[in-house]
Design a protein around this motif. Structure first.
Motif, PDB file in Angstrom:
ATOM      1  N   THR C 139       0.925  -1.073  -0.117  1.00 17.03           N
ATOM      2  CA  THR C 139      -0.003   0.010  -0.247  1.00 17.03           C
ATOM      3  C   THR C 139       0.835   1.454   0.102  1.00 17.03           C
ATOM      4  OG1 THR C 139      -1.752  -1.295   1.144  1.00 17.03           O
ATOM      5  CG2 THR C 139      -1.785   1.296   1.145  1.00 17.03           C
ATOM      6  N   LEU C 143       0.717   8.049   1.452  1.00 15.96           N
ATOM      7  CA  LEU C 143      -0.544   8.324   1.881  1.00 15.96           C
ATOM      8  C   LEU C 143      -0.822   8.093   3.190  1.00 15.96           C
ATOM      9  CD1 LEU C 143      -2.207   7.031  -1.563  1.00 15.96           C
ATOM     10  CD2 LEU C 143      -1.139   9.282  -0.882  1.00 15.96           C
ATOM     11  N   ARG C 144       0.249   7.336   3.908  1.00 11.23           N
ATOM     12  CA  ARG C 144      -0.371   6.837   5.152  1.00 11.23           C
ATOM     13  C   ARG C 144       0.539   7.164   6.467  1.00 11.23           C
ATOM     14  NH1 ARG C 144      -1.135   0.698   5.437  1.00 11.23           N
ATOM     15  NH2 ARG C 144       0.978   0.457   4.963  1.00 11.23           N
ATOM     16  N   HIS C 145       1.882   7.925   6.297  1.00 10.13           N
ATOM     17  CA  HIS C 145       2.900   8.343   7.057  1.00 10.13           C
ATOM     18  C   HIS C 145       3.007   9.781   7.372  1.00 10.13           C
ATOM     19  CE1 HIS C 145       5.102   4.144   6.590  1.00 10.13           C
ATOM     20  NE2 HIS C 145       4.405   4.386   7.454  1.00 10.13           N
ATOM     21  N   LEU C 194      -1.355  13.711   9.272  1.00 18.29           N
ATOM     22  CA  LEU C 194      -2.984  14.356   8.917  1.00 18.29           C
ATOM     23  C   LEU C 194      -3.803  12.948   9.679  1.00 18.29           C
ATOM     24  CD1 LEU C 194      -3.143  14.957   5.334  1.00 18.29           C
ATOM     25  CD2 LEU C 194      -3.222  16.501   7.120  1.00 18.29           C
ATOM     26  N   PRO C 195      -4.973  13.372  10.000  1.00 13.52           N
ATOM     27  CA  PRO C 195      -5.928  12.487  10.527  1.00 13.52           C
ATOM     28  C   PRO C 195      -6.020  11.122   9.614  1.00 13.52           C
ATOM     29  CG  PRO C 195      -6.951  14.709  10.908  1.00 13.52           C
ATOM     30  CD  PRO C 195      -5.556  14.516  10.083  1.00 13.52           C
ATOM     31  N   VAL C 196      -6.074  10.044  10.313  1.00 13.60           N
ATOM     32  CA  VAL C 196      -6.103   8.733   9.420  1.00 13.60           C
ATOM     33  C   VAL C 196      -7.851   8.234   9.377  1.00 13.60           C
ATOM     34  CG1 VAL C 196      -5.647   6.350   9.498  1.00 13.60           C
ATOM     35  CG2 VAL C 196      -3.680   7.961   9.676  1.00 13.60           C
ATOM     36  N   PHE C 197      -8.267   7.865   8.322  1.00 15.23           N
ATOM     37  CA  PHE C 197      -9.810   7.348   8.405  1.00 15.23           C
ATOM     38  C   PHE C 197      -9.486   5.746   8.185  1.00 15.23           C
ATOM     39  CE2 PHE C 197     -13.093   6.616   4.844  1.00 15.23           C
ATOM     40  CZ  PHE C 197     -13.839   6.130   6.077  1.00 15.23           C
ATOM     41  N   SER C 198     -10.075   5.115   9.459  1.00  8.38           N
ATOM     42  CA  SER C 198      -9.803   3.650   9.542  1.00  8.38           C
ATOM     43  C   SER C 198     -11.455   3.328   9.371  1.00  8.38           C
ATOM     44  CB  SER C 198      -9.299   3.387  10.783  1.00  8.38           C
ATOM     45  OG  SER C 198      -7.944   3.609  10.987  1.00  8.38           O
ATOM     46  N   TYR C 199     -11.539   2.535   8.385  1.00  9.40           N
ATOM     47  CA  TYR C 199     -12.902   2.022   8.307  1.00  9.40           C
ATOM     48  C   TYR C 199     -12.916   0.382   8.144  1.00  9.40           C
ATOM     49  CZ  TYR C 199     -17.472   1.474   5.767  1.00  9.40           C
ATOM     50  OH  TYR C 199     -18.772   1.184   5.333  1.00  9.40           O
ATOM     51  N   PRO C 201     -15.753  -2.468   8.003  1.00  6.86           N
ATOM     52  CA  PRO C 201     -17.174  -2.681   8.061  1.00  6.86           C
ATOM     53  C   PRO C 201     -17.189  -4.037   8.239  1.00  6.86           C
ATOM     54  CG  PRO C 201     -16.508  -2.402   5.729  1.00  6.86           C
ATOM     55  CD  PRO C 201     -15.105  -2.155   6.592  1.00  6.86           C
ATOM     56  N   ARG C 203     -20.293  -5.244   7.051  1.00  7.18           N
ATOM     57  CA  ARG C 203     -21.168  -5.872   6.052  1.00  7.18           C
ATOM     58  C   ARG C 203     -20.944  -4.951   4.567  1.00  7.18           C
ATOM     59  NH1 ARG C 203     -26.552  -3.942   7.804  1.00  7.18           N
ATOM     60  NH2 ARG C 203     -27.031  -4.636   5.956  1.00  7.18           N
ATOM     61  N   TRP C 204     -19.908  -3.976   4.517  1.00  7.95           N
ATOM     62  CA  TRP C 204     -19.946  -3.176   3.384  1.00  7.95           C
ATOM     63  C   TRP C 204     -19.032  -4.000   2.279  1.00  7.95           C
ATOM     64  CZ3 TRP C 204     -21.592   0.880   1.105  1.00  7.95           C
ATOM     65  CH2 TRP C 204     -21.265   1.245   0.055  1.00  7.95           C
ATOM     66  N   ARG C 205     -19.539  -4.206   1.312  1.00  4.31           N
ATOM     67  CA  ARG C 205     -18.760  -4.932   0.081  1.00  4.31           C
ATOM     68  C   ARG C 205     -18.419  -3.982  -1.174  1.00  4.31           C
ATOM     69  NH1 ARG C 205     -21.318  -8.430  -2.499  1.00  4.31           N
ATOM     70  NH2 ARG C 205     -19.756  -7.737  -3.937  1.00  4.31           N
ATOM     71  N   SER C 206     -17.336  -4.069  -1.597  1.00  3.77           N
ATOM     72  CA  SER C 206     -17.074  -3.210  -2.937  1.00  3.77           C
ATOM     73  C   SER C 206     -16.945  -1.677  -2.497  1.00  3.77           C
ATOM     74  CB  SER C 206     -18.076  -3.415  -3.945  1.00  3.77           C
ATOM     75  OG  SER C 206     -18.080  -2.156  -4.552  1.00  3.77           O
TER      76      SER C 206
END
Lengths: 206, 206, 206
Positions: C139, C143-145, C194-199, C201, C203-206
């Motif tokens: 990855t 975009l992550r550090h 920057l704040p990180v968006f961790s998702y 789910p 049930r979420w697909r695609s």
């Protein structure tokens, strides 16, 4: 009309990109970039493939702002996102069809031959999702689940056939959306999918 | 003559793409797309890199049909594929050499300088396989196994040298195939490979 | 002046590419390719995005030799590389800023609008690293550090603002480097991100 659906489509695609970025714990910049690329990457790959410069979105900065805003807004909506799941799949399906029709029109405007027109439609439809998955380091989903890329192919063929038959543009688009949405939603509902090719050799390399 | 080898080459590459897609359990559409990209992706990347529009295959739809058919046929042949393993490696090696020569010629026709001509040859030779591996979410194989990309480099240099020496095109191609195939097949037979760089730091990031 | 920094920058980027290739046990050819793409891939993606052909490095073969040499030299230096860690981060930060400024100038020279000029700067700054990570099957790190892509955005905005205010080019570049380096190095030192968006789910697909 197609423009409105296009705007809804890139918004929906940007949101799906943001969610994929969130699964990889990307920061706000990563979320914005993946949202942008998911929404506008299909058209970008198409324009490069067709040698169609300048690339579409470079002449329409508002599309950039819209996709990045949609991506960032998704972060706020993340908790309720699964409630919107079905609604989202509908938007995504509308986007797939709008992208496909637009892609066909772009290639036709450049006088490419029929097979390239069809491929241009499909490329516009599915490559945003492929870029999203490559950048999020996973195998492209659009090539594995319920009918998706095939719907794009079908819509492209139907749309070009009806145009060839002299059907008026409005009726043609209506037909493409009705048929495309029906098949895509039925595929989701009843898990229709293309046959899968599973290959696991012991001795094959390369 | 080079055209026939080219057709064999894109067929072989498409089949290798289909097998890679099969390992990721892709559906028929995914198999077709990966087959197409493995076979024609190297030339696509080359044409974009050289600004050579329209891209080659967009002017030759039969190449598209051929690669997709080859990909889908591979599914039927999957069970006997490992019996064809050696034959397949031969076709793949011929393809590598044909792609390399074609890539050199395209860049030379556009008056690029020698280093770019060589890179154009290598790009045509190996980028189909790199795209295949990126889309199938694995580290590119061509950069890790028995001499492969290096054979492309060597063939490019030999071909351009002989042309510079005024050798006739036919003899030049013959020499490139003999030398290229010998080295590639010997590399497979005796596991010749370039030295590998293995780096596993504790403290290095980014 | 910017040229010298550019040469240092592509050298540093090539070395970071070589190390990433080494972690994937690539051979000498793979190391060379990843080094080249990490250093010159950002400019390549930018030129394709802007339809700016011929692509920059195709007209400057020495850049190709420099990046490949830097990549191969890295193999010899691998053991002492972690001692150079801090020095390396400094070079990399200088490279990010130089790439960003160059990218802005290229797009402005082609008369693109402001948002595209900014995106051209960022693309030049970060896409080499993104290509490196995609080809090494991980990855994208940028975009992550710690603040990285955001520094590119900030530098692009500052540089264009000062130019608009009529500040002389030399002072403008100096300011961009001072501000950009300060923020980037501070971000590394104190782990600003920057704040990180961790998702994640169910049930979420695609």
């Amino acid at each position: 009309m197609l423009l409105y659906i296009y705007l809804i489509a890139i918004t929906a695609e940007a949101m799906s990109g943001a969610l994929a970025a969130g699964r990889r714990n990307m920061d706000l910049f990563g979320v914005s970039l993946i949202a942008f690329l998911t929404a506008l990457g299909g058209g970008t790959v198409r324009d490069v493939m067709l040698g169609n410069f300048p690339i579409g979105w470079t002449q329409h900065p508002p599309y950039i702002y819209l996709t990045i805003s949609a991506g960032l807004t998704t972060i706020l909506l993340a908790r309720i996102m699964h409630h919107l799941h079905r609604f989202f799949l509908l938007l995504d399906a509308m986007g797939l069809i709008a992208f496909t029709i637009i892609g066909c029109n772009v290639a036709q405007g450049l006088d490419y031959s029929l097979p390239i027109v069809v491929m241009s439609g499909i490329t516009t439809g599915i490559f945003g999702g492929i870029l999203r998955d490559v950048l999020c380091n996973r195998t492209p989903q659009v090539l594995r689940h319920e009918l998706y890329a095939s719907v794009s192919l079908l819509v492209a063929l139907l749309y070009l056939l009806l145009r060839d038959l002299g059907i008026s543009e409005n009726i043609n688009m209506l037909a493409s959306f009705v048929v495309g949405l029906s098949i895509r939603l039925a595929a989701i509902r009843w898990h229709w999918s293309l046959p899968v090719f599973s290959y696991s050799p012991e001795r094959w390399r390369s």
